[in-house]
Scaffold this motif. Structure first.
Motif, short mmCIF file in Angstrom:
data_model
loop_
_atom_site.label_atom_id
_atom_site.label_comp_id
_atom_site.label_asym_id
_atom_site.label_seq_id
_atom_site.Cartn_x
_atom_site.Cartn_y
_atom_site.Cartn_z
N PRO A 175 40.91 20.02 47.89
CA PRO A 175 41.24 19.38 49.55
C PRO A 175 42.54 19.68 50.14
CG PRO A 175 39.88 18.15 47.76
CD PRO A 175 40.51 19.09 47.17
N GLY A 176 42.20 20.11 51.20
CA GLY A 176 43.74 20.34 51.98
C GLY A 176 44.60 21.42 51.25
N LYS A 177 44.02 22.46 50.35
CA LYS A 177 44.88 23.54 49.95
C LYS A 177 44.05 24.78 50.08
CE LYS A 177 47.65 20.74 46.56
NZ LYS A 177 48.03 20.80 45.05
N VAL A 178 44.85 25.93 49.68
CA VAL A 178 44.16 27.24 49.79
C VAL A 178 44.05 27.74 48.42
CG1 VAL A 178 44.28 29.83 50.54
CG2 VAL A 178 45.07 27.81 52.25
N PHE A 179 42.70 27.91 48.01
CA PHE A 179 42.29 28.51 46.49
C PHE A 179 42.63 30.05 46.68
CE2 PHE A 179 38.45 29.91 43.81
CZ PHE A 179 39.39 30.00 42.76
N VAL A 180 43.41 30.28 45.81
CA VAL A 180 44.02 31.96 45.87
C VAL A 180 42.90 32.36 44.89
CG1 VAL A 180 45.72 33.77 45.37
CG2 VAL A 180 46.25 31.52 46.62
N ASP A 181 41.79 33.05 45.10
CA ASP A 181 40.75 33.15 44.32
C ASP A 181 41.13 34.59 43.86
OD1 ASP A 181 38.56 34.00 42.49
OD2 ASP A 181 36.93 33.43 44.19
N HIS A 182 41.59 34.86 42.68
CA HIS A 182 41.78 36.15 42.12
C HIS A 182 40.76 36.77 41.26
CE1 HIS A 182 42.53 33.92 38.22
NE2 HIS A 182 42.83 32.96 38.74
N SER A 183 39.67 35.98 40.92
CA SER A 183 38.72 36.22 39.92
C SER A 183 37.89 37.36 40.40
CB SER A 183 37.83 35.15 39.75
OG SER A 183 37.02 35.06 40.90
N GLN A 184 37.97 37.77 41.72
CA GLN A 184 37.14 38.95 42.29
C GLN A 184 37.67 40.23 41.95
OE1 GLN A 184 35.64 38.41 46.24
NE2 GLN A 184 35.68 35.98 46.01
N ASN A 185 38.62 40.43 41.16
CA ASN A 185 39.23 41.63 40.49
C ASN A 185 38.45 41.79 39.09
OD1 ASN A 185 41.49 42.44 42.57
ND2 ASN A 185 41.76 40.17 42.04
N ALA A 186 37.76 40.92 38.58
CA ALA A 186 36.88 41.36 37.47
C ALA A 186 35.81 42.19 37.65
CB ALA A 186 36.39 39.94 36.86
N ALA A 187 35.81 43.10 36.66
CA ALA A 187 34.86 44.35 36.77
C ALA A 187 33.45 43.96 37.48
CB ALA A 187 34.72 45.06 35.70
N ALA A 188 32.96 42.74 36.97
CA ALA A 188 31.61 42.47 37.23
C ALA A 188 31.35 41.71 38.68
CB ALA A 188 31.13 41.47 36.34
N LYS A 189 32.25 41.16 39.31
CA LYS A 189 32.68 40.61 40.51
C LYS A 189 32.51 41.57 41.50
CE LYS A 189 32.84 36.36 38.92
NZ LYS A 189 33.99 35.64 39.16
N THR A 190 32.29 41.07 42.93
CA THR A 190 32.05 41.75 44.18
C THR A 190 32.97 40.75 45.22
OG1 THR A 190 29.92 40.96 44.62
CG2 THR A 190 30.11 43.00 43.33
N THR A 191 33.00 41.49 46.19
CA THR A 191 33.45 40.98 47.41
C THR A 191 32.77 41.52 48.93
OG1 THR A 191 35.85 40.80 46.23
CG2 THR A 191 35.66 40.65 49.03
N ALA A 192 32.73 40.48 49.66
CA ALA A 192 32.20 41.04 51.16
C ALA A 192 32.73 42.23 51.68
CB ALA A 192 31.97 40.03 52.03
N THR A 193 32.06 43.32 51.83
CA THR A 193 32.56 44.59 52.45
C THR A 193 32.93 44.56 53.68
OG1 THR A 193 30.82 45.62 51.00
CG2 THR A 193 31.86 46.90 52.75
N PRO A 194 34.13 45.03 54.01
CA PRO A 194 34.90 44.95 55.57
C PRO A 194 33.64 45.23 56.51
CG PRO A 194 36.22 46.19 54.04
CD PRO A 194 34.99 45.97 53.25
N TYR A 195 33.54 44.68 57.48
CA TYR A 195 32.59 44.93 58.33
C TYR A 195 31.20 44.27 58.50
CZ TYR A 195 36.32 47.89 60.30
OH TYR A 195 37.47 48.47 60.87
N THR A 196 30.82 43.79 56.95
CA THR A 196 29.45 43.42 56.81
C THR A 196 29.37 41.97 57.56
OG1 THR A 196 28.15 42.45 55.14
CG2 THR A 196 30.08 41.56 55.00
N LEU A 197 28.14 41.92 58.27
CA LEU A 197 27.87 40.41 58.73
C LEU A 197 27.33 39.43 57.70
CD1 LEU A 197 25.80 41.71 62.03
CD2 LEU A 197 28.03 40.88 61.92
N ARG A 198 27.52 38.20 58.01
CA ARG A 198 27.83 37.11 57.12
C ARG A 198 26.47 36.41 57.40
NH1 ARG A 198 32.03 36.71 53.52
NH2 ARG A 198 30.37 35.81 52.38
N ALA A 199 25.74 35.68 56.38
CA ALA A 199 24.67 34.89 56.50
C ALA A 199 25.17 33.63 56.94
CB ALA A 199 23.69 34.61 55.40
#
Length: 298
Positions: free
Chosen positions: A215-239
């Motif tokens: 709460p009130g802070k920014v979570f710096v999520d570094h976990s998406q660098n793991a080989a099994a993880k993914t990130t929303a692709t640039p320009y993708t629309l979101r649900a």
């Protein structure tokens, strides 16, 4: 009658074009498909040669959402797939979006596009590093922008260039081109910088995912660098309630947003905003693909 169209020599069956997917804005499926056709030249370089995972929302963001890595039933034979062995299925394959027909076929399924930090030809060898800056209320993207500026400076000290985009949800993503490096090593470096950021900005940053810490802070999520993880692709629309895109932004925009009292809404870009931004700024993430921009991970 279900419309059939031809895209670069491929015949595509498009369905339910008048269906409203985002009631808040009245956005239809046909308008969503038009968006992807318009920004195809910008999004395709970020999809090519990367196995894609889909978050499907065929009835809009208020309907059923489901995440899939496997090629959907009925995937055309001309859509490329690539082996991505997983512990539960050593013969697993995933779709690779290589061209406009493949993009429009996938967009017709109503999906978010998510990609790993590595290419299909080199699994678990990352060519980019990512930070997902996720604000814990009452923090907003304004606080994310402040953290992004800190991380940009820290990365620059190690000879690495950072580029920013909105997540399309609440936060901000930083993308960093790196010389191909094992994902495990990139993950360790990203975690180190997240821990350092928390030490430098203890009232603003948290590097652990536990909800009680955020709460009130920014979570710096570094976990998406793991080989099994993914990130929303640039320009993708979101649900989301409105058709927000994961939009590249300039560092001037990040600096402006980081100022006290800034309106978080300045970092919300809907699909109709993207073509004018491309016309004004060009492809802000093009340097990710430029020779000589990738840096060595320390």
């Amino acid at each position: 009658m279900t419309p059939i169209t031809e895209v670069e020599g491929r015949r595509l069956t498009l369905s339910n074009l008048g269906k409203v997917l985002h009631p808040a804005t009245g956005t239809t499926k046909g308008e969503l498909l038009h968006y992807y056709a318009t920004v195809g030249a910008a999004i395709l370089p970020h999809l090519r040669d990367r196995p894609v995972s889909f978050l499907r929302y065929p009835d809009g963001p208020d309907g059923q959402l489901f995440f899939t890595k496997n090629p959907p039933p009925g995937t055309p034979s001309w859509v490329r797939t690539t082996p991505v062995p997983r512990s539960e299925d050593p013969r697993a394959r995933q779709v690779v979006i290589e061209d406009l027909p493949s993009l429009m076929w996938a967009a017709n399924l109503v999906v978010e596009f998510h990609t790993p930090q590595w290419r299909a030809a080199s699994p678990a060898v990352a060519d980019r590093l990512v930070f997902d800056l996720d604000p814990g209320p009452p923090a907003t993207v304004v606080e994310c922008c402040r953290v992004a500026l800190h991380l940009r400076e820290r990365l620059a000290a190690d000879g690495l260039d950072a580029f920013a985009k909105t997540s399309g949800a609440k936060g901000l993503h930083l993308l960093v081109p790196v010389v191909p490096t094992p994902s495990e090593r990139v993950s360790a470096y990203a975690r180190l910088l997240a821990v350092e950021a928390e030490a430098a900005l203890p009232k603003l940053v948290v590097h652990r995912m536990a909800r009680a810490l955020r709460p009130g802070k920014v979570f710096v999520d570094h976990s998406q660098n793991a080989a099994a993880k993914t990130t929303a692709t640039p320009y993708t629309l979101r649900a989301r309630a409105r058709p927000a895109a994961s939009a590249p932004v300039t560092w001037d925009e990040v600096e402006e947003c980081a100022r006290p009292g800034s309106d978080p809404g300045v970092m919300v870009f809907l699909m109709d905003d993207i073509a004018p931004r491309l016309e004004r700024y060009g492809e802000l993430l093009a340097p990710l693909f430029a020779a000589g921009r990738a840096g060595e991970v320390p």
